[in-house]
Write a protein that holds these residues in place. Structure first.
Motif, PDB file in Angstrom:
ATOM      1  N   ALA A  41       0.811  -1.224   0.000  1.00  0.00           N
ATOM      2  CA  ALA A  41       0.000   0.000   0.000  1.00  0.00           C
ATOM      3  C   ALA A  41       0.847   1.280   0.000  1.00  0.00           C
ATOM      4  CB  ALA A  41      -0.929  -0.002   1.211  1.00  0.00           C
ATOM      5  N   GLY A  42       2.173   1.163   0.057  1.00  0.00           N
ATOM      6  CA  GLY A  42       3.026   2.344   0.086  1.00  0.00           C
ATOM      7  C   GLY A  42       3.053   3.013   1.442  1.00  0.00           C
ATOM      8  N   ASP A  43       2.695   2.270   2.470  1.00  0.00           N
ATOM      9  CA  ASP A  43       2.728   2.799   3.828  1.00  0.00           C
ATOM     10  C   ASP A  43       3.355   1.737   4.725  1.00  0.00           C
ATOM     11  OD1 ASP A  43       0.775   0.858   4.129  1.00  0.00           O
ATOM     12  OD2 ASP A  43      -0.862   2.284   4.344  1.00  0.00           O
ATOM     13  N   LEU A  44       3.123   1.807   6.013  1.00  0.00           N
ATOM     14  CA  LEU A  44       3.688   0.816   6.925  1.00  0.00           C
ATOM     15  C   LEU A  44       2.632  -0.133   7.472  1.00  0.00           C
ATOM     16  CD1 LEU A  44       6.183   3.142   8.797  1.00  0.00           C
ATOM     17  CD2 LEU A  44       6.707   1.419   7.081  1.00  0.00           C
ATOM     18  N   SER A  45       1.531  -0.277   6.744  1.00  0.00           N
ATOM     19  CA  SER A  45       0.416  -1.095   7.228  1.00  0.00           C
ATOM     20  C   SER A  45       0.745  -2.581   7.310  1.00  0.00           C
ATOM     21  CB  SER A  45      -0.816  -0.896   6.338  1.00  0.00           C
ATOM     22  OG  SER A  45      -0.546  -1.312   5.014  1.00  0.00           O
ATOM     23  N   CYS A  46       1.774  -3.032   6.636  1.00  0.00           N
ATOM     24  CA  CYS A  46       2.143  -4.449   6.726  1.00  0.00           C
ATOM     25  C   CYS A  46       3.048  -4.709   7.931  1.00  0.00           C
ATOM     26  CB  CYS A  46       2.795  -4.925   5.435  1.00  0.00           C
ATOM     27  SG  CYS A  46       4.354  -4.127   5.027  1.00  0.00           S
ATOM     28  N   VAL A  47       3.531  -3.655   8.573  1.00  0.00           N
ATOM     29  CA  VAL A  47       4.443  -3.789   9.711  1.00  0.00           C
ATOM     30  C   VAL A  47       3.784  -3.372  11.024  1.00  0.00           C
ATOM     31  CG1 VAL A  47       6.637  -3.009  10.690  1.00  0.00           C
ATOM     32  CG2 VAL A  47       6.440  -3.375   8.224  1.00  0.00           C
ATOM     33  N   PHE A  48       3.100  -2.209  11.016  1.00  0.00           N
ATOM     34  CA  PHE A  48       2.534  -1.655  12.247  1.00  0.00           C
ATOM     35  C   PHE A  48       1.015  -1.734  12.266  1.00  0.00           C
ATOM     36  CE2 PHE A  48       6.514   0.930  11.901  1.00  0.00           C
ATOM     37  CZ  PHE A  48       7.144   0.400  13.013  1.00  0.00           C
ATOM     38  N   LEU A  49       0.478  -1.862  13.481  1.00  0.00           N
ATOM     39  CA  LEU A  49      -0.965  -1.776  13.671  1.00  0.00           C
ATOM     40  C   LEU A  49      -1.407  -0.351  13.339  1.00  0.00           C
ATOM     41  CD1 LEU A  49      -1.180  -3.694  17.057  1.00  0.00           C
ATOM     42  CD2 LEU A  49      -1.999  -4.513  14.837  1.00  0.00           C
ATOM     43  N   PRO A  50      -2.665  -0.149  12.962  1.00  0.00           N
ATOM     44  CA  PRO A  50      -3.123   1.213  12.644  1.00  0.00           C
ATOM     45  C   PRO A  50      -2.916   2.157  13.829  1.00  0.00           C
ATOM     46  CG  PRO A  50      -4.783  -0.414  12.041  1.00  0.00           C
ATOM     47  CD  PRO A  50      -3.720  -1.143  12.809  1.00  0.00           C
ATOM     48  N   THR A  51      -2.576   3.408  13.523  1.00  0.00           N
ATOM     49  CA  THR A  51      -2.363   4.403  14.571  1.00  0.00           C
ATOM     50  C   THR A  51      -3.673   5.020  15.020  1.00  0.00           C
ATOM     51  OG1 THR A  51      -1.990   6.115  12.908  1.00  0.00           O
ATOM     52  CG2 THR A  51      -0.054   4.992  13.775  1.00  0.00           C
ATOM     53  N   SER A  52      -4.744   4.784  14.275  1.00  0.00           N
ATOM     54  CA  SER A  52      -6.033   5.384  14.601  1.00  0.00           C
ATOM     55  C   SER A  52      -7.153   4.562  13.989  1.00  0.00           C
ATOM     56  CB  SER A  52      -6.084   6.811  14.040  1.00  0.00           C
ATOM     57  OG  SER A  52      -7.386   7.347  14.183  1.00  0.00           O
ATOM     58  N   VAL A  53      -8.340   4.705  14.549  1.00  0.00           N
ATOM     59  CA  VAL A  53      -9.518   4.064  13.954  1.00  0.00           C
ATOM     60  C   VAL A  53     -10.202   5.011  12.980  1.00  0.00           C
ATOM     61  CG1 VAL A  53      -9.920   2.554  15.924  1.00  0.00           C
ATOM     62  CG2 VAL A  53     -11.009   4.799  15.855  1.00  0.00           C
ATOM     63  N   CYS A  54      -9.693   6.233  12.865  1.00  0.00           N
ATOM     64  CA  CYS A  54     -10.294   7.224  11.973  1.00  0.00           C
ATOM     65  C   CYS A  54      -9.963   6.908  10.522  1.00  0.00           C
ATOM     66  CB  CYS A  54      -9.780   8.627  12.300  1.00  0.00           C
ATOM     67  SG  CYS A  54     -10.217   9.175  13.958  1.00  0.00           S
ATOM     68  N   ASP A  55     -10.933   7.154   9.647  1.00  0.00           N
ATOM     69  CA  ASP A  55     -10.749   6.979   8.216  1.00  0.00           C
ATOM     70  C   ASP A  55     -10.302   8.317   7.634  1.00  0.00           C
ATOM     71  OD1 ASP A  55     -10.811   6.398   5.530  1.00  0.00           O
ATOM     72  OD2 ASP A  55     -13.000   6.214   5.417  1.00  0.00           O
TER      73      ASP A  55
END
Length: 143
Positions: A41-55
């Protein structure tokens, strides 16, 4: 967007922005591509849990491509390097403690990533007790 100063410097810039948001009592939204992402996805979503529940995918952008909501104009250098919220400072908490807590609360590795790291530590025969890893740079361009 953060300039390419290395992965650790990029994470440090993010922590600086989070400290600034806490100091100014403003939300900080982490979005956009990461130079060192490595995730599809071009971010760190495969490594870190989401930083927020906000969309944040539906933020309205103005004609210049910047968000219309009041936001920080971009990354700025740390204005108050020793900032520790008063509630912690009065308890005697240090800058290192505060920065560690803040960093750990935001950058939480996904279980699969933690398992991979644990496997590599075991393969290398390293201790599972807490330890500090330090990169020794041997050839940066200077000047």
């Amino acid at each position: 967007h953060f300039p390419n100063h290395g992965a650790a410097a990029t994470l440090n810039y993010l922590v600086i922005q989070l400290k600034r948001g806490l100091r100014d009592m403003r939300p900080v939204v982490l979005q956009g591509p990461w130079i060192y992402a490595g995730c599809e996805a071009g971010d760190l979503s495969c490594v870190f849990l989401p930083t927020s529940v906000c969309d944040t995918s539906n933020i309205t952008l103005g004609p210049d491509g910047a968000p219309e909501a009041p936001v920080y104009p971009g990354r700025v250098e740390e204005q108050d390097p020793g900032y520790v919220p008063l509630i912690y400072a009065t308890e005697g908490k240090s800058l290192l403690w505060f920065t560690s807590i803040l960093t750990g609360s935001i950058f939480r590795p996904k279980p699969a990533y933690q398992a991979r790291v644990a496997h590599e530590i075991e393969k290398l025969g390293l201790s599972v007790e807490p330890f500090i890893g330090m990169q020794v740079r041997r050839g940066d361009a200077c000047g």
